[in-house]
Design a protein around this motif. Structure first.
Motif, PDB file in Angstrom:
ATOM      1  N   THR A 190       0.848  -1.187   0.000  1.00  0.00           N
ATOM      2  CA  THR A 190       0.000   0.000   0.000  1.00  0.00           C
ATOM      3  C   THR A 190       0.881   1.234   0.000  1.00  0.00           C
ATOM      4  OG1 THR A 190      -1.736  -1.154   1.205  1.00  0.00           O
ATOM      5  CG2 THR A 190      -1.823   1.235   1.244  1.00  0.00           C
TER       6      THR A 190
ATOM      7  N   THR B 212      -2.931   0.636  -3.876  1.00  0.00           N
ATOM      8  CA  THR B 212      -2.681  -0.621  -3.179  1.00  0.00           C
ATOM      9  C   THR B 212      -2.652  -1.706  -4.240  1.00  0.00           C
ATOM     10  OG1 THR B 212      -3.825   0.125  -1.198  1.00  0.00           O
ATOM     11  CG2 THR B 212      -3.505  -2.236  -1.415  1.00  0.00           C
TER      12      THR B 212
ATOM     13  N   HIS C 128      -6.413   4.957  -5.107  1.00  0.00           N
ATOM     14  CA  HIS C 128      -7.130   5.716  -4.085  1.00  0.00           C
ATOM     15  C   HIS C 128      -7.178   7.179  -4.509  1.00  0.00           C
ATOM     16  CE1 HIS C 128      -6.624   2.080  -1.752  1.00  0.00           C
ATOM     17  NE2 HIS C 128      -5.321   2.155  -1.969  1.00  0.00           N
TER      18      HIS C 128
ATOM     19  N   ARG D 267      -7.571  10.762  -0.428  1.00  0.00           N
ATOM     20  CA  ARG D 267      -6.549  10.337   0.515  1.00  0.00           C
ATOM     21  C   ARG D 267      -7.173   9.976   1.862  1.00  0.00           C
ATOM     22  NH1 ARG D 267      -1.390  13.955   1.068  1.00  0.00           N
ATOM     23  NH2 ARG D 267      -1.203  13.151  -1.019  1.00  0.00           N
ATOM     24  N   THR D 268      -6.890   8.779   2.314  1.00  0.00           N
ATOM     25  CA  THR D 268      -7.304   8.317   3.642  1.00  0.00           C
ATOM     26  C   THR D 268      -6.090   7.658   4.280  1.00  0.00           C
ATOM     27  OG1 THR D 268      -8.063   6.208   2.735  1.00  0.00           O
ATOM     28  CG2 THR D 268      -9.726   7.923   2.993  1.00  0.00           C
TER      29      THR D 268
ATOM     30  N   THR E  38      -3.477   4.952   5.384  1.00  0.00           N
ATOM     31  CA  THR E  38      -2.969   3.775   4.677  1.00  0.00           C
ATOM     32  C   THR E  38      -3.669   2.507   5.134  1.00  0.00           C
ATOM     33  OG1 THR E  38      -0.829   4.866   4.477  1.00  0.00           O
ATOM     34  CG2 THR E  38      -0.865   2.525   4.067  1.00  0.00           C
TER      35      THR E  38
ATOM     36  N   GLN F 252      -7.043   2.357   3.462  1.00  0.00           N
ATOM     37  CA  GLN F 252      -6.889   2.005   2.056  1.00  0.00           C
ATOM     38  C   GLN F 252      -6.646   0.512   1.903  1.00  0.00           C
ATOM     39  OE1 GLN F 252      -3.637   4.482   0.801  1.00  0.00           O
ATOM     40  NE2 GLN F 252      -4.905   6.288   0.549  1.00  0.00           N
TER      41      GLN F 252
ATOM     42  N   HIS G  73      -9.153  -2.229   0.046  1.00  0.00           N
ATOM     43  CA  HIS G  73      -8.612  -3.025  -1.059  1.00  0.00           C
ATOM     44  C   HIS G  73      -8.760  -4.518  -0.760  1.00  0.00           C
ATOM     45  CE1 HIS G  73      -5.777  -4.338  -4.171  1.00  0.00           C
ATOM     46  NE2 HIS G  73      -5.203  -5.074  -3.243  1.00  0.00           N
TER      47      HIS G  73
END
Length: 84
Positions: free
Chosen positions: A4, A9, A26, A29-30, A32, A35, A39
């Motif tokens: 990621t 990812t 992504h 943005r969030t 990690t 994300q 995923h």
């Protein structure tokens, strides 16, 4: 194997003879971890298996011996498309 990054990812099938991968981009943005979790959820819905930290595509189920894996099957749909 799963990695990621800030905007993507990627999961690569851990079966040695398989070239399958799944990529999620992504846009918003969030964290990690968020994300990676999203995923992983999407991959599971699409048939990917996570067994003891190793990822397998739908053509390489870990419960089937390697000689029974369908390494070409994931691409058959693309290969069978009629010419444009």
């Amino acid at each position: 194997m799963r990695s990621t990054r800030e905007a993507t990812t990627q999961t690569i099938c851990d079966c040695d003879d398989c070239l399958a991968y799944k990529l999620t981009v992504h846009i918003q943005r969030t964290a990690t971890t968020q994300q990676a979790a999203k995923h992983h959820e999407e991959a599971a819905v699409e048939g990917w298996t996570d067994l003891e930290g190793r990822d397998y595509c739908p053509g390489c189920p870990p419960t089937v011996p390697v000689d029974g894996h369908d390494h070409e099957g994931l691409w058959a749909v693309v290969d069978d498309l009629p010419a444009a």
